[in-house]
Design a protein around this motif. Structure first.
Motif, PDB file in Angstrom:
ATOM      1  N   ASN A   1      42.162  36.347  35.530  1.00 53.97           N
ATOM      2  CA  ASN A   1      43.498  35.753  35.648  1.00 53.97           C
ATOM      3  C   ASN A   1      44.429  36.612  36.485  1.00 53.97           C
ATOM      4  OD1 ASN A   1      42.871  33.481  34.131  1.00 53.97           O
ATOM      5  ND2 ASN A   1      43.526  34.406  32.212  1.00 53.97           N
ATOM      6  N   VAL A   2      44.431  37.898  36.224  1.00 59.09           N
ATOM      7  CA  VAL A   2      45.362  38.772  36.928  1.00 59.09           C
ATOM      8  C   VAL A   2      44.984  38.885  38.408  1.00 59.09           C
ATOM      9  CG1 VAL A   2      44.320  41.070  36.560  1.00 59.09           C
ATOM     10  CG2 VAL A   2      46.782  40.821  36.549  1.00 59.09           C
TER      11      VAL A   2
ATOM     12  N   GLU B   1      43.591  36.551  40.232  1.00 57.52           N
ATOM     13  CA  GLU B   1      44.042  35.302  40.858  1.00 57.52           C
ATOM     14  C   GLU B   1      45.555  35.294  41.043  1.00 57.52           C
ATOM     15  OE1 GLU B   1      44.043  32.002  42.928  1.00 57.52           O
ATOM     16  OE2 GLU B   1      42.230  33.092  42.347  1.00 57.52           O
ATOM     17  N   GLU B   2      46.293  35.754  40.045  1.00 55.52           N
ATOM     18  CA  GLU B   2      47.749  35.826  40.165  1.00 55.52           C
ATOM     19  C   GLU B   2      48.166  36.755  41.298  1.00 55.52           C
ATOM     20  OE1 GLU B   2      49.805  36.693  36.500  1.00 55.52           O
ATOM     21  OE2 GLU B   2      48.501  35.330  35.391  1.00 55.52           O
TER      22      GLU B   2
ATOM     23  N   ARG C   1      47.647  35.183  44.758  1.00 57.47           N
ATOM     24  CA  ARG C   1      48.728  34.245  45.074  1.00 57.47           C
ATOM     25  C   ARG C   1      50.017  34.984  45.397  1.00 57.47           C
ATOM     26  NH1 ARG C   1      46.710  30.745  40.783  1.00 57.47           N
ATOM     27  NH2 ARG C   1      47.989  31.982  39.393  1.00 57.47           N
ATOM     28  N   ALA C   2      50.368  35.955  44.571  1.00 56.66           N
ATOM     29  CA  ALA C   2      51.619  36.698  44.775  1.00 56.66           C
ATOM     30  C   ALA C   2      51.608  37.424  46.104  1.00 56.66           C
ATOM     31  CB  ALA C   2      51.842  37.689  43.633  1.00 56.66           C
TER      32      ALA C   2
END
Length: 107
Positions: A29-30, A32-33, A36-37
């Protein structure tokens, strides 16, 4: 090498299977975040301050994952690679070198 890439920390009291499973979920999850960021920050050409904040979040996440995963773990390596890229972008040459030296051995 697959076993080394998924290595967990060698502790007297190894993490439970559930802890490892939760950390893998957290790492995915992190990562992927952060992708994007980082992508949006590059596209929008924001100031360097948000990227420096992103590096702080990388460090926090690396510390958290480092409690379960070895430095050769694919999730740790990916996070360090991403952090190295941000360091290069903000021209933090020492930071980029530090991350680069950590990831070169497992590669």
């Amino acid at each position: 090498q697959d076993k080394e890439k998924l290595e967990i920390c060698k502790l007297n009291d190894p993490p439970s299977a559930e802890t490892v499973k939760d950390m893998i979920k957290y790492a995915r999850n992190v990562i992927e975040e952060f992708r994007r960021a980082k992508h949006y920050k590059y596209i929008l050409c924001l100031t360097l301050a948000p990227l420096v904040e992103l590096l702080e979040i990388y460090e926090f996440s690396l510390d958290k994952m480092g409690a379960v995963f070895e430095d050769s773990n694919v999730y740790i390596l990916h996070m360090m690679y991403q952090a190295m890229g941000v360091c290069l972008y903000v021209q933090d040459w020492e930071g980029a070198l530090c991350y680069g030296q950590k990831i070169i051995r497992p590669y």
